[in-house]
Design a protein around this motif. Structure first.
Motif, PDB file in Angstrom:
ATOM      1  N   THR A 242       8.573   9.227   2.970  1.00 59.72           N
ATOM      2  CA  THR A 242       9.918   9.500   3.487  1.00 59.72           C
ATOM      3  C   THR A 242      10.914   8.391   3.168  1.00 59.72           C
ATOM      4  O   THR A 242      12.118   8.627   3.176  1.00 59.72           O
ATOM      5  CB  THR A 242       9.881   9.688   5.006  1.00 59.72           C
ATOM      6  OG1 THR A 242       9.503   8.455   5.631  1.00 59.72           O
ATOM      7  CG2 THR A 242       8.887  10.775   5.396  1.00 59.72           C
ATOM      8  N   ASP A 354      11.877  14.493   8.115  1.00 59.64           N
ATOM      9  CA  ASP A 354      10.680  15.150   7.577  1.00 59.64           C
ATOM     10  C   ASP A 354      10.493  16.514   8.243  1.00 59.64           C
ATOM     11  O   ASP A 354       9.600  16.704   9.063  1.00 59.64           O
ATOM     12  CB  ASP A 354       9.460  14.262   7.825  1.00 59.64           C
ATOM     13  CG  ASP A 354       8.214  14.756   7.109  1.00 59.64           C
ATOM     14  OD1 ASP A 354       8.336  15.682   6.286  1.00 59.64           O
ATOM     15  OD2 ASP A 354       7.120  14.225   7.373  1.00 59.64           O
ATOM     16  N   TYR A 379      13.974  13.529   1.463  1.00 63.73           N
ATOM     17  CA  TYR A 379      13.838  12.696   2.665  1.00 63.73           C
ATOM     18  C   TYR A 379      15.071  11.824   2.889  1.00 63.73           C
ATOM     19  O   TYR A 379      16.160  12.350   3.103  1.00 63.73           O
ATOM     20  CB  TYR A 379      12.542  11.880   2.595  1.00 63.73           C
ATOM     21  CG  TYR A 379      11.317  12.760   2.512  1.00 63.73           C
ATOM     22  CD1 TYR A 379      10.771  13.337   3.651  1.00 63.73           C
ATOM     23  CD2 TYR A 379      10.732  13.071   1.288  1.00 63.73           C
ATOM     24  CE1 TYR A 379       9.654  14.184   3.586  1.00 63.73           C
ATOM     25  CE2 TYR A 379       9.624  13.920   1.205  1.00 63.73           C
ATOM     26  CZ  TYR A 379       9.104  14.467   2.358  1.00 63.73           C
ATOM     27  OH  TYR A 379       8.029  15.314   2.278  1.00 63.73           O
TER      28      TYR A 379
END
Length: 441
Positions: A242, A354, A379
């Motif tokens: 992420t 996420d 992300y």
């Protein structure tokens, strides 16, 4: 989609009511009908309540402890920060932006002294410790003694916002476990190409051995390693998939410099000092400056992320996505409240950064039309681009340069595998050292 479900439910209830009235027990149609109406009304109320709760959960909030850790010490206007995308902000002139920055700095210093004296004192002590450790290096730039390196590797992790003197401009990167070769070569690249600029490396969890190796190369007055403590934040922040730690690094760096160039450690510079200074001057006007890509933001962003920004993916089908490999940032109240705050709110909210079903691989960029979601989520980069698009009303020319612009040739990538091989060949005093691309045009 929700309206469709509600309509189907209502149709089903009406049909069930008619059937029940027709075929139900004689003498009791009115009572049965009343019961159905009551139950239907109750179900509708529950449906509305669930819908309201679902929408409330998608509002981005940042806990006070995270605001303090990230240096948001000045009072932030809730109305302005939540509705930031509804206002068109014209870039301020450079002189006006600098004057505003000076006023913000003075106000912030006063508030830090009056509101959080303990944190300010702790931060200053940590910084004094860092300066003392850097001052112990050889002034000629040679590697520090082994005992000195051991002492440096055991220094405390920074846990409080920076409260010292700002540099004018700093190049910023970070290092994770196993990435030391890339950062070492980046430090050498900057020392060769931009010898007058300062490099700040954020250690986000490397081993003591790699930290000592890195410290041996980053041992001058223009290179420093900050061991930053991410454990104070939610555990998912450390997920390399992420990259939720990138806005945290950038926000901390903006408290240390008036403007920064954030660069991934695999990036290298082939441009000149003059070219960097031109871009540095430009970012002081816009606040953010990067390079866009041919891809649309909608193709690299999971549809559920747009809900958290109260926006529609269809609005981003013609907005080019800015790459986070290299981006210039300026420290100003505008950047802090309109860019960094909403970006960090999403990055520190798991469901936003996420979303369920998001993945970083399996991209299908051959879908038609090309702006459709590719199945591959960006992300933190996706959240960054949504914020930029909303802030500048979907005009990427306000904050980015084309990917085919001459300035884009200032940078190139060098993989970790390449960096490792280069360092190994140097250790063996191999003639392959001449293959390093940053010495070539």
């Amino acid at each position: 989609m929700r309206t469709k479900h509600l309509i189907l439910i209502l149709i089903g209830v009406i049909l069930a009511t008619i059937i029940f009235i027709i075929f139900g027990p004689a003498g009791e149609p009115n009572d049965s009908f009343k019961n159905i109406v009551v139950q239907t009304h109750q179900q509708l109320k529950e449906f509305q309540e669930n819908l309201r709760v679902g929408l409330e959960r998608k509002k981005l909030e940042l806990e006070p402890k995270y605001l303090a850790l990230l240096g948001f010490t000045s009072p932030l206007s809730t109305k302005d920060t939540e509705q930031y995308h509804k206002y068109h902000v014209e870039p301020a002139p450079k002189q006006q932006l600098q004057q505003q920055h000076q006023r913000d700095k003075q106000t912030s210093q006063k508030q830090q002294l009056t509101e959080t004296p303990g944190s300010a004192i702790k931060a200053e002590l940590e910084l004094i410790e860092l300066r003392q450790l850097h001052g112990a290096h050889d002034s000629k730039g040679s590697a520090a003694p082994e005992s000195d390196l051991q002492q440096k590797s055991q220094r405390k992790r920074i846990t409080t916002p920076y409260n010292g003197t700002k540099a004018n401009f700093t190049i910023v990167t970070y290092v994770l476990e196993g990435q030391a070769p890339s950062v070492i070569l980046l430090a050498q690249n900057i020392a060769a190409k931009l010898p007058n600029e300062y490099l700040l490396i954020y250690d986000l969890g490397v081993s003591e051995e790699q930290l000592r190796a890195l410290s041996a190369y980053c041992n001058s007055s223009r290179c420093a390693v900050v061991t930053y403590d991410l454990s104070e934040f939610p555990s998912f922040v450390t997920d390399q998939r992420t990259h939720a730690y990138r806005p945290i690094v950038i926000k901390d760096a903006l408290m240390r410099a008036k403007s920064i160039l954030f660069a991934e450690n695999y990036m290298r510079i082939r441009g000149s000092q003059h070219e960097v200074q031109n871009l540095q001057s430009r970012v002081m006007v816009s606040g953010v400056l990067g390079w866009n890509t041919p891809m649309a933001v909608s193709s690299r962003t999971h549809p559920k992320m747009f809900d958290y920004f109260e926006s529609d993916a269809d609005d981003f089908i013609f907005l080019r996505m800015v790459d986070l490999d290299v981006v210039f940032f300026a420290d100003s109240l505008f950047v802090t409240e309109k860019i960094m705050l909403p970006w960090l709110k999403c990055s520190l909210t798991l469901e936003c950064i996420d979303p369920i079903g998001a993945q970083s691989n399996g991209c299908k960029f051959n879908k038609k039309p090309l702006y459709r979601y590719s199945g591959c989520h960006g992300y933190d980069a996706s959240a960054f681009n949504i914020v930029l698009g909303l802030t500048w009303h979907l005009d990427d020319s306000k904050y980015s340069l084309p990917s085919d612009a001459p300035s884009a040739n200032m940078f190139y990538k060098e993989s970790l595998e390449q960096a490792t091989k280069i360092l190994e060949s140097r250790r063996r005093n191999s003639s392959e050292i001449s293959d390093h691309p940053f010495t070539e045009e």
